[in-house]
Design an enzyme around this catalytic site. Sequence first.
Site, PDB file in Angstrom:
ATOM      1  N   THR A  59      93.120   4.307  23.201  1.00  0.00           N
ATOM      2  CA  THR A  59      91.760   3.841  23.472  1.00  0.00           C
ATOM      3  C   THR A  59      90.835   5.002  23.845  1.00  0.00           C
ATOM      4  O   THR A  59      91.301   6.031  24.348  1.00  0.00           O
ATOM      5  CB  THR A  59      91.799   2.833  24.644  1.00  0.00           C
ATOM      6  OG1 THR A  59      90.480   2.572  25.083  1.00  0.00           O
ATOM      7  CG2 THR A  59      92.585   3.367  25.835  1.00  0.00           C
ATOM      8  N   ASP A  60      89.539   4.781  23.660  1.00  0.00           N
ATOM      9  CA  ASP A  60      88.573   5.814  24.092  1.00  0.00           C
ATOM     10  C   ASP A  60      88.472   5.893  25.622  1.00  0.00           C
ATOM     11  O   ASP A  60      87.937   6.857  26.157  1.00  0.00           O
ATOM     12  CB  ASP A  60      87.194   5.567  23.472  1.00  0.00           C
ATOM     13  CG  ASP A  60      86.567   4.216  23.836  1.00  0.00           C
ATOM     14  OD1 ASP A  60      87.215   3.415  24.547  1.00  0.00           O
ATOM     15  OD2 ASP A  60      85.429   3.964  23.391  1.00  0.00           O
ATOM     16  N   GLU A  61      89.000   4.865  26.326  1.00  0.00           N
ATOM     17  CA  GLU A  61      88.842   4.838  27.789  1.00  0.00           C
ATOM     18  C   GLU A  61      89.587   5.984  28.467  1.00  0.00           C
ATOM     19  O   GLU A  61      89.303   6.302  29.619  1.00  0.00           O
ATOM     20  CB  GLU A  61      89.303   3.497  28.362  1.00  0.00           C
ATOM     21  CG  GLU A  61      88.533   2.339  27.794  1.00  0.00           C
ATOM     22  CD  GLU A  61      88.592   1.069  28.634  1.00  0.00           C
ATOM     23  OE1 GLU A  61      89.070   1.110  29.770  1.00  0.00           O
ATOM     24  OE2 GLU A  61      88.135   0.032  28.126  1.00  0.00           O
TER      25      GLU A  61
ATOM     26  N   TYR B 294      94.374   0.674  33.860  1.00  0.00           N
ATOM     27  CA  TYR B 294      94.628   0.493  32.424  1.00  0.00           C
ATOM     28  C   TYR B 294      94.518   1.822  31.685  1.00  0.00           C
ATOM     29  O   TYR B 294      95.441   2.243  30.973  1.00  0.00           O
ATOM     30  CB  TYR B 294      93.644  -0.526  31.825  1.00  0.00           C
ATOM     31  CG  TYR B 294      93.561  -0.472  30.319  1.00  0.00           C
ATOM     32  CD1 TYR B 294      94.633  -0.861  29.524  1.00  0.00           C
ATOM     33  CD2 TYR B 294      92.404  -0.012  29.672  1.00  0.00           C
ATOM     34  CE1 TYR B 294      94.575  -0.798  28.135  1.00  0.00           C
ATOM     35  CE2 TYR B 294      92.334   0.058  28.293  1.00  0.00           C
ATOM     36  CZ  TYR B 294      93.417  -0.336  27.517  1.00  0.00           C
ATOM     37  OH  TYR B 294      93.352  -0.259  26.147  1.00  0.00           O
TER      38      TYR B 294
ATOM     39  N   LYS C 139      97.331   4.121  29.703  1.00  0.00           N
ATOM     40  CA  LYS C 139      97.231   4.485  28.288  1.00  0.00           C
ATOM     41  C   LYS C 139      97.262   6.016  28.137  1.00  0.00           C
ATOM     42  O   LYS C 139      97.889   6.548  27.232  1.00  0.00           O
ATOM     43  CB  LYS C 139      95.942   3.925  27.667  1.00  0.00           C
ATOM     44  CG  LYS C 139      95.906   2.422  27.497  1.00  0.00           C
ATOM     45  CD  LYS C 139      96.964   1.868  26.557  1.00  0.00           C
ATOM     46  CE  LYS C 139      96.707   2.191  25.100  1.00  0.00           C
ATOM     47  NZ  LYS C 139      97.675   1.505  24.201  1.00  0.00           N
TER      48      LYS C 139
HETATM   49  P1  NAD Z   1      96.002  -7.749  23.205  1.00  0.00           P
HETATM   50  O1  NAD Z   1      96.100  -7.852  24.691  1.00  0.00           O
HETATM   51  O2  NAD Z   1      95.174  -8.716  22.448  1.00  0.00           O
HETATM   52  O3  NAD Z   1      97.456  -7.822  22.572  1.00  0.00           O
HETATM   53  C1  NAD Z   1      98.552  -7.146  23.124  1.00  0.00           C
HETATM   54  C2  NAD Z   1      99.831  -7.674  22.459  1.00  0.00           C
HETATM   55  O4  NAD Z   1     100.932  -6.944  23.008  1.00  0.00           O
HETATM   56  C3  NAD Z   1     100.096  -9.156  22.720  1.00  0.00           C
HETATM   57  O5  NAD Z   1     100.508  -9.784  21.527  1.00  0.00           O
HETATM   58  C4  NAD Z   1     101.219  -9.141  23.734  1.00  0.00           C
HETATM   59  O6  NAD Z   1     102.086 -10.277  23.653  1.00  0.00           O
HETATM   60  C5  NAD Z   1     101.958  -7.859  23.357  1.00  0.00           C
HETATM   61  N1  NAD Z   1     102.716  -7.313  24.487  1.00  0.00           N
HETATM   62  C6  NAD Z   1     102.268  -7.074  25.750  1.00  0.00           C
HETATM   63  N2  NAD Z   1     103.268  -6.590  26.501  1.00  0.00           N
HETATM   64  C7  NAD Z   1     104.357  -6.505  25.692  1.00  0.00           C
HETATM   65  C8  NAD Z   1     105.699  -6.068  25.898  1.00  0.00           C
HETATM   66  N3  NAD Z   1     106.125  -5.642  27.090  1.00  0.00           N
HETATM   67  N4  NAD Z   1     106.556  -6.082  24.849  1.00  0.00           N
HETATM   68  C9  NAD Z   1     106.142  -6.527  23.618  1.00  0.00           C
HETATM   69  N5  NAD Z   1     104.899  -6.976  23.394  1.00  0.00           N
HETATM   70  C10 NAD Z   1     104.012  -6.960  24.410  1.00  0.00           C
HETATM   71  O7  NAD Z   1      95.548  -6.261  22.922  1.00  0.00           O
HETATM   72  P2  NAD Z   1      94.562  -5.676  21.796  1.00  0.00           P
HETATM   73  O8  NAD Z   1      93.175  -5.780  22.295  1.00  0.00           O
HETATM   74  O9  NAD Z   1      94.931  -6.231  20.491  1.00  0.00           O
HETATM   75  O10 NAD Z   1      94.961  -4.137  21.873  1.00  0.00           O
HETATM   76  C11 NAD Z   1      96.041  -3.644  21.092  1.00  0.00           C
HETATM   77  C12 NAD Z   1      96.202  -2.154  21.347  1.00  0.00           C
HETATM   78  O11 NAD Z   1      95.011  -1.477  20.999  1.00  0.00           O
HETATM   79  C13 NAD Z   1      96.468  -1.809  22.815  1.00  0.00           C
HETATM   80  O12 NAD Z   1      97.401  -0.747  22.831  1.00  0.00           O
HETATM   81  C14 NAD Z   1      95.129  -1.354  23.337  1.00  0.00           C
HETATM   82  O13 NAD Z   1      95.286  -0.427  24.381  1.00  0.00           O
HETATM   83  C15 NAD Z   1      94.524  -0.724  22.104  1.00  0.00           C
HETATM   84  N6  NAD Z   1      93.055  -0.751  22.017  1.00  0.00           N
HETATM   85  C16 NAD Z   1      92.367  -1.921  22.174  1.00  0.00           C
HETATM   86  C17 NAD Z   1      90.974  -1.931  22.017  1.00  0.00           C
HETATM   87  C18 NAD Z   1      90.173  -3.197  22.152  1.00  0.00           C
HETATM   88  O14 NAD Z   1      88.936  -3.136  22.122  1.00  0.00           O
HETATM   89  N7  NAD Z   1      90.781  -4.368  22.275  1.00  0.00           N
HETATM   90  C19 NAD Z   1      90.304  -0.750  21.708  1.00  0.00           C
HETATM   91  C20 NAD Z   1      91.037   0.435  21.573  1.00  0.00           C
HETATM   92  C21 NAD Z   1      92.419   0.415  21.712  1.00  0.00           C
HETATM   93  O1  DAU Z   2      86.935   0.951  24.850  1.00  0.00           O
HETATM   94  C1  DAU Z   2      88.123   0.363  24.383  1.00  0.00           C
HETATM   95  C2  DAU Z   2      88.577  -0.698  25.360  1.00  0.00           C
HETATM   96  O2  DAU Z   2      87.684  -1.785  25.231  1.00  0.00           O
HETATM   97  C3  DAU Z   2      90.018  -1.149  25.141  1.00  0.00           C
HETATM   98  O3  DAU Z   2      90.887  -0.080  25.364  1.00  0.00           O
HETATM   99  C4  DAU Z   2      90.371  -2.311  26.075  1.00  0.00           C
HETATM  100  O4  DAU Z   2      91.671  -2.785  25.781  1.00  0.00           O
HETATM  101  C5  DAU Z   2      89.350  -3.410  25.867  1.00  0.00           C
HETATM  102  O5  DAU Z   2      89.619  -4.456  26.775  1.00  0.00           O
HETATM  103  C6  DAU Z   2      87.925  -2.894  26.059  1.00  0.00           C
HETATM  104  O6  DAU Z   2      87.677  -2.547  27.436  1.00  0.00           O
HETATM  105  P1  DAU Z   2      86.314  -2.944  28.180  1.00  0.00           P
HETATM  106  O7  DAU Z   2      86.574  -2.993  29.622  1.00  0.00           O
HETATM  107  O8  DAU Z   2      85.185  -2.115  27.686  1.00  0.00           O
HETATM  108  O9  DAU Z   2      86.126  -4.434  27.557  1.00  0.00           O
HETATM  109  P2  DAU Z   2      85.667  -5.824  28.221  1.00  0.00           P
HETATM  110  O10 DAU Z   2      85.464  -6.770  27.098  1.00  0.00           O
HETATM  111  O11 DAU Z   2      86.570  -6.233  29.331  1.00  0.00           O
HETATM  112  O12 DAU Z   2      84.260  -5.484  28.871  1.00  0.00           O
HETATM  113  C7  DAU Z   2      83.193  -4.990  28.068  1.00  0.00           C
HETATM  114  C8  DAU Z   2      82.020  -4.712  29.006  1.00  0.00           C
HETATM  115  O13 DAU Z   2      81.535  -5.965  29.519  1.00  0.00           O
HETATM  116  C9  DAU Z   2      82.396  -3.884  30.229  1.00  0.00           C
HETATM  117  O14 DAU Z   2      81.316  -3.016  30.549  1.00  0.00           O
HETATM  118  C10 DAU Z   2      82.565  -4.933  31.338  1.00  0.00           C
HETATM  119  C11 DAU Z   2      81.585  -6.011  30.937  1.00  0.00           C
HETATM  120  N1  DAU Z   2      81.988  -7.387  31.329  1.00  0.00           N
HETATM  121  C12 DAU Z   2      83.201  -7.842  30.958  1.00  0.00           C
HETATM  122  C13 DAU Z   2      83.624  -9.109  31.305  1.00  0.00           C
HETATM  123  C14 DAU Z   2      85.017  -9.603  30.894  1.00  0.00           C
HETATM  124  C15 DAU Z   2      81.108  -8.222  32.041  1.00  0.00           C
HETATM  125  O15 DAU Z   2      79.967  -7.815  32.356  1.00  0.00           O
HETATM  126  N2  DAU Z   2      81.522  -9.480  32.388  1.00  0.00           N
HETATM  127  C16 DAU Z   2      82.752  -9.963  32.064  1.00  0.00           C
HETATM  128  O16 DAU Z   2      83.082 -11.122  32.430  1.00  0.00           O
END
Ligand code: NAD
Ligand code: DAU
Length: 379
Positions: free
Chosen positions: A136-138, A185, A189
């Site tokens: 992730t970019d975080e 988180y 990562k």
């Molecule tokens: P998600 O939470 O929707 O899905 C995670 C999946 O991993 C689920 O299916 C869960 O059952 C599985 N999982 C969790 N713990 C596990 C374990 N111990 N063993 C096997 N499976 C397990 O997540 P996502 O948003 O699809 O993110 C997927 C990946 O991409 C993550 O590594 C996250 O850090 C990365 N990522 C997410 C975002 C985003 O915006 N969502 C952005 C950049 C990177």
């Molecule tokens: O940047 C990549 C990341 O983006 C991934 O690595 C993470 O897995 C993914 O969850 C996401 O992280 P964020 O924290 O940016 O996403 P989230 O959707 O939780 O929140 C987006 C923005 O909205 C953040 O600034 C917090 C704000 N927010 C979020 C929630 C859930 C609110 O203001 N209210 C809310 O209830």
Amino acid sequence: MSMKNIVITGGAGFIGSHVVRLFVNKYPEYHIINLDKLTYAGNLANLKDIENAPNYEFVKMDICDFDAFYKLMQDKKVDGIIHLAAESHVDRSIKDPFTFARTNVMGTLSLLQAAKLYWESLPEKYEGKRFYHISTDEVYGALELTHPEGIEPPFTTTASSAEHHLAYGDKFFLETTKYNPHSPYSASKASSDHFVRAFHDTYGMPVVVTNCSNNYGPYQFPEKLIPLFINNIRHRMPLPVYGKGENVRDWLYVVDHARAIDLIFHKGKIADTYNIGGFNEWKNIDIIKVLINTVDRLLGRKEGEDMDLITYVTDRAGHDLRYAIDSSKLQRELGWEPSLQFEEGIEKTVRWYLDNQEWLDNVTSGDYQKYYDNMYKDR
Ligand code: NAD
Ligand code: DAU
């Protein structure tokens, strides 16, 4: 590349399900093994359309179970791993950091070690093998708002990155940006990214790492901003905006992330890192207004009539101000660019959630209400 048997971890989650779908449909010659523990975030209903495909198999497994994964590597003769399984929600990591260290750090290490032992036991060793870690970019921390003329987002250009840089100054996350994670988180990562690179540097494992910005699109669990707010607007429930809603995120349509993963898995340079992002920065509050207008319009309500659902609540602890990815390396070296403009992507996304109410209702039944009360009651 002569890969055949590919494990995709976390394939029942949001991004993972799009990656599994793309690979199963595009590569009938591959055997795709979706390995997932099915936590609250994993949902096999995300993959209904391909569950009977002959080149697809689901295995329920915890990535922390070293013995089980080592055996799977041997039994299935795995030669490629695309690792997405993780605990992924920042707010949950603030309440329960141990689970994040266990899954994201120890789970990744367990996969690496099992893959190493299996691949090193083969005559060809690492030849034709690949471990692709999705990050992730975080991990890079947070940016200030740095536009030289004080202009504020949205910056929704998809024009060339060079132009974007010229227009908006040079404060982006590059592949060389120093890691500086702030939440449990992102710290977990970052740690997993370091282990992956260490396995290349120490043992020669063919790894690749990508760091992507915020994804949006179908099948995202409604704990994250966009699906949670769409669901709340539909039900006319308050929209809990953290702080002043001024934090900025760079949003990418999830299918474009899956396309990038496909490209990098096949063509990315071993031991390299690629940033993936949409050059699409939005303040939360502006996105929320777009969501309200879109949901209202699509439900036949008066556009904007639900603006009064906006409720400012206590900010997220350690809330990063701005993320902005420079993905020009990926564009330049591998020719990837986002296929969708944000306006089109967000319209598609809102429509999908409204058209798939059953999916939303299913994932918001059961423990979801408990989660919601626990996360939002003290804000
Ligand atoms: P998600 O939470 O929707 O899905 C995670 C999946 O991993 C689920 O299916 C869960 O059952 C599985 N999982 C969790 N713990 C596990 C374990 N111990 N063993 C096997 N499976 C397990 O997540 P996502 O948003 O699809 O993110 C997927 C990946 O991409 C993550 O590594 C996250 O850090 C990365 N990522 C997410 C975002 C985003 O915006 N969502 C952005 C950049 C990177
Ligand atoms: O940047 C990549 C990341 O983006 C991934 O690595 C993470 O897995 C993914 O969850 C996401 O992280 P964020 O924290 O940016 O996403 P989230 O959707 O939780 O929140 C987006 C923005 O909205 C953040 O600034 C917090 C704000 N927010 C979020 C929630 C859930 C609110 O203001 N209210 C809310 O209830």
